[in-house]
Scaffold this motif. Structure first.
Motif, PDB file in Angstrom:
ATOM      1  N   TRP A   1       1.028  -6.489   9.181  1.00 20.07           N
ATOM      2  CA  TRP A   1       1.746  -5.155   8.529  1.00 20.07           C
ATOM      3  C   TRP A   1       3.517  -5.361   8.918  1.00 20.07           C
TER       4      TRP A   1
ATOM      5  N   PHE B   1      -2.976   4.836   7.220  1.00 17.80           N
ATOM      6  CA  PHE B   1      -2.320   3.911   6.531  1.00 17.80           C
ATOM      7  C   PHE B   1      -1.962   2.587   7.114  1.00 17.80           C
ATOM      8  N   ALA B   2      -1.747   1.515   6.422  1.00 17.32           N
ATOM      9  CA  ALA B   2      -1.433   0.157   6.695  1.00 17.32           C
ATOM     10  C   ALA B   2      -1.971  -0.341   7.937  1.00 17.32           C
TER      11      ALA B   2
ATOM     12  N   ILE C   1       2.181   8.088   9.213  1.00 19.55           N
ATOM     13  CA  ILE C   1       2.957   7.157   8.376  1.00 19.55           C
ATOM     14  C   ILE C   1       3.629   6.123   9.512  1.00 19.55           C
TER      15      ILE C   1
ATOM     16  N   GLN D   1      -4.757   2.248   9.471  1.00 14.08           N
ATOM     17  CA  GLN D   1      -5.880   2.322   8.731  1.00 14.08           C
ATOM     18  C   GLN D   1      -6.886   1.222   9.308  1.00 14.08           C
TER      19      GLN D   1
ATOM     20  N   TRP E   1       4.075   0.550   2.544  1.00 19.90           N
ATOM     21  CA  TRP E   1       3.751  -0.521   3.493  1.00 19.90           C
ATOM     22  C   TRP E   1       3.618  -1.764   2.806  1.00 19.90           C
TER      23      TRP E   1
ATOM     24  N   LEU F   1      -5.301  11.321   7.075  1.00 21.02           N
ATOM     25  CA  LEU F   1      -5.336   9.925   6.429  1.00 21.02           C
ATOM     26  C   LEU F   1      -4.423   9.010   7.483  1.00 21.02           C
TER      27      LEU F   1
ATOM     28  N   GLN G   1       0.928  -1.403   0.052  1.00 20.41           N
ATOM     29  CA  GLN G   1       0.026   0.041  -0.060  1.00 20.41           C
ATOM     30  C   GLN G   1       1.072   1.252  -0.048  1.00 20.41           C
TER      31      GLN G   1
END
Lengths: 155, 77
Positions: free
Chosen positions: A134, B7-8, B71, B11, A123, B5, A51
């Motif tokens: 992850w 991520f990964a 991040i 999220q 990622w 936002l 991602q």
């Protein structure tokens, strides 16, 4: 002008990336191809999922290209990184660096892949036989031992 | 108003890619603390923060319309 640094959800053509750095002044083109490995210390990967924070990732790849130019003058770099679901042996990243002399192309290529693992917001999710996670540690080491990133990591 | 936002792993924990929230005038560390509590993200501290697609430190103040991204440690390549 076509892009030299990009994120894609399609398979990467190695030739296309190499072509972007090919030029008369170059005596060497070093190509690094990062692929999906099946076994990591005995643990079996079924497939991976990448991602990215796409606009920022492309910006950071470009920045990386500028860093390379500053360190190794007369270098041309192109980088493509794939996202989405990748199977074993699929190509995740292609880095091509052309330089007048070969030594610099090796060094710059190595620098590029190490920096990707530091600053480019991409990622990887491992889907193992026995679970998923992850992978979140800079350069596959421990994540931020002080609890937050160091100043020099944020350049 | 600001856009935040994720991520990964973040999220997945939050259950959404982004949210709209007004955090104008707050510092990055204040935003982290607020979001961390709201969504029980105890590892938010390990994430770097980007404001408008540039890495930002904890003292940076958020401006009107800024896009904030958390991040988590990256693993490209």
């Amino acid at each position: 002008m076509s892009k030299q640094f990009w994120i894609t959800d399609h398979p990467i053509s190695i030739e296309e990336v190499v072509k972007l750095v090919s030029r008369r002044e170059a005596g060497a083109i070093n190509t690094f191809i990062g692929t999906v490995r099946e076994f990591t210390y005995g643990k079996r990967t079924l497939h991976l999922e990448y991602q990215a924070y796409r606009p920022m990732a492309e910006k950071k790849l470009e920045q990386l290209g500028q860093e390379i130019e500053e360190r190794w003058p007369d270098t041309k770099t192109a980088i493509a990184h794939r996202i989405g679901r990748l199977e074993i042996e699929d190509i995740a990243v292609v880095i091509a660096v052309s330089t007048p002399h070969r030594a610099d192309s090796y060094d710059a290529s190595r620098y590029a892949i190490e920096r990707i693992k530091e600053i480019v917001p991409i990622w990887k999710k491992e889907n193992w036989e026995d679970g998923e996670a992850w992978i979140g540690d800079q350069k596959e080491q421990k994540a931020y031992p002080e609890g937050s990133p160091k100043k020099e990591d944020m350049k | 108003m600001n856009r935040i936002l994720f991520f990964a792993g973040l999220q997945e924990k939050v259950g959404q890619e982004s949210l709209e929230l007004d955090v104008t005038g707050k510092t990055v560390s204040e935003v982290k603390e607020y979001i961390g509590k709201q969504f029980q993200l105890d590892r938010l501290n390990e994430a770097m923060t980007a404001v408008n697609e540039e890495y930002a430190d904890n003292q940076q103040k958020i401006g009107e319309g800024d896009v904030i991204a958390f991040i988590p440690p990256v693993s490209g390549g």
